[in-house]
Design an enzyme around this catalytic site. Structure first.
Site, PDB file in Angstrom:
ATOM      1  N   SER A   1       0.925  -1.068   0.106  1.00 19.52           N
ATOM      2  CA  SER A   1       0.125  -0.013   0.048  1.00 19.52           C
ATOM      3  C   SER A   1       1.095   1.487  -0.034  1.00 19.52           C
ATOM      4  O   SER A   1       1.714   1.247  -0.832  1.00 19.52           O
ATOM      5  CB  SER A   1      -1.044  -0.192   1.233  1.00 19.52           C
ATOM      6  OG  SER A   1      -1.649   1.242   1.207  1.00 19.52           O
TER       7      SER A   1
ATOM      8  N   TYR B   1      -5.177   8.298  -7.068  1.00 16.57           N
ATOM      9  CA  TYR B   1      -4.085   7.545  -6.385  1.00 16.57           C
ATOM     10  C   TYR B   1      -4.372   7.048  -4.895  1.00 16.57           C
ATOM     11  O   TYR B   1      -4.405   5.689  -4.512  1.00 16.57           O
ATOM     12  CB  TYR B   1      -2.699   8.206  -6.410  1.00 16.57           C
ATOM     13  CG  TYR B   1      -1.672   7.446  -5.407  1.00 16.57           C
ATOM     14  CD1 TYR B   1      -1.399   6.162  -6.211  1.00 16.57           C
ATOM     15  CD2 TYR B   1      -1.322   8.028  -4.147  1.00 16.57           C
ATOM     16  CE1 TYR B   1      -0.178   5.565  -5.248  1.00 16.57           C
ATOM     17  CE2 TYR B   1      -0.278   7.259  -3.628  1.00 16.57           C
ATOM     18  CZ  TYR B   1       0.313   6.084  -4.099  1.00 16.57           C
ATOM     19  OH  TYR B   1       1.081   5.417  -3.155  1.00 16.57           O
TER      20      TYR B   1
ATOM     21  N   LYS C   1      -5.338   3.311  -3.097  1.00 10.38           N
ATOM     22  CA  LYS C   1      -4.629   2.949  -1.885  1.00 10.38           C
ATOM     23  C   LYS C   1      -5.456   2.570  -0.428  1.00 10.38           C
ATOM     24  O   LYS C   1      -5.337   1.793   0.181  1.00 10.38           O
ATOM     25  CB  LYS C   1      -3.182   3.695  -1.560  1.00 10.38           C
ATOM     26  CG  LYS C   1      -2.450   3.507  -2.562  1.00 10.38           C
ATOM     27  CD  LYS C   1      -1.940   2.125  -2.581  1.00 10.38           C
ATOM     28  CE  LYS C   1      -0.700   2.179  -3.803  1.00 10.38           C
ATOM     29  NZ  LYS C   1      -0.150   0.674  -4.020  1.00 10.38           N
TER      30      LYS C   1
END
Length: 276
Positions: A135, A149, A153
């Site tokens: 991660s 993004y 994650k």
């Protein structure tokens, strides 16, 4: 070949953390399946009796199945899967095309899920195994212009936490490694910067984000340090889920845990303010 030698499959092993992880496991005596989209490229890994370099594109389910099959055929089993392949799309959301949105989720989330699904029948048959999902501190905190993004994650974090309970039923561990900045090229293959200068209102923030994140990444940890954390996560035999990788990761995540939303957001806004 020693049948007792354990095997790790690493995605995104052509550079950065993926390559460092492949090299670290290999140095510890493991069999390594180092996978990447273009294994014929210049990746710096040397195939050997314990190092299989092969193609795996997380957006191509056929290549995922082929890589898993090749791993088992070569080494007899897979003991650890390291889901490392990924990249970051940064820029104003208005500038992101539908194709960029889909690609960000395809690579960072759907590809990770597909690779995990491909390995799970093997793990279930063996009643053992470990899934290590790479991660980021960006899976626990968010910075400006990283909406896509960070969304991916955060998804990896939730996916991993839920999967941990599920796979415990078949003797399989799930781990999450959260690196901070790493000494890699900020504008390289792991980052896609998208901008539209016609969106003038966002340009001061866009420039400030690049000014701040560039030095943060450049001052980050070496990929080899994060690779050691990946190895620890895969081999410590504990039920621990999350592992922070790098001094900056520890610092940022501790600040997040110790602050309420208003305080933390104010700190981020001050750091990224175009007026500073």
């Amino acid at each position: 070949m020693n049948n007792n030698t354990k095997t790790v499959l690493v995605t995104g092993a052509s550079s950065g953390l993926g390559r460092a992880t492949a090299e670290h496991f290999h140095a510890q005596g493991w069999n390594v399946v180092a996978t990447m989209r273009t294994p014929e490229g210049d990746h710096g890994l040397t195939p050997s009796d314990r190092m299989l370099v092969t193609r795996l594109d997380v957006q191509d389910t056929g290549s995922i199945r082929s890589a898993v099959a090749a791993s088992i055929q070569r080494f007899g089993r897979i003991d650890v899967l390291v889901n490392n392949a990924g990249y970051g799309a940064y820029g104003p959301l208005e500038a992101m095309s539908p194709e960029e949105v889909r690609r960000q989720f395809d690579v960072n989330v759907l590809g990770l899920i597909a690779t995990t699904q491909a390995v799970l029948p093997h793990f279930r048959a063996n009643r053992s195994g470990c899934v290590v999902n790479v991660s980021s501190i960006g899976g626990r905190i968010a910075f400006p212009l990283g909406s896509l993004y960070h969304a991916t994650k955060f998804a990896v974090e939730g996916f991993s936490e839920a999967l941990r309970y599920e796979l415990a039923e078949i003797g399989v561990a799930v781990k999450v490694v959260e690196p901070g900045g790493m000494k890699t090229d900020f504008g390289g293959r792991s980052l896609a910067v998208v901008n539209d200068e016609g969106l003038g209102e966002y340009q001061p923030l866009f420039r400030k984000v690049l000014d701040v994140l560039g030095p943060l990444v450049a001052a980050g940890s070496a990929p080899e340090l994060a690779a050691e954390v990946v190895y620890t996560a895969a081999t410590d035999g504990t039920s621990r889920l999350r592992y922070e990788a790098g001094p900056d990761a520890v610092q940022f995540l501790e600040a997040r845990r110790s602050s309420d939303d208003a305080t933390f957001f104010a700190g981020v806004e001050a750091q990224f303010s175009p007026d500073r």
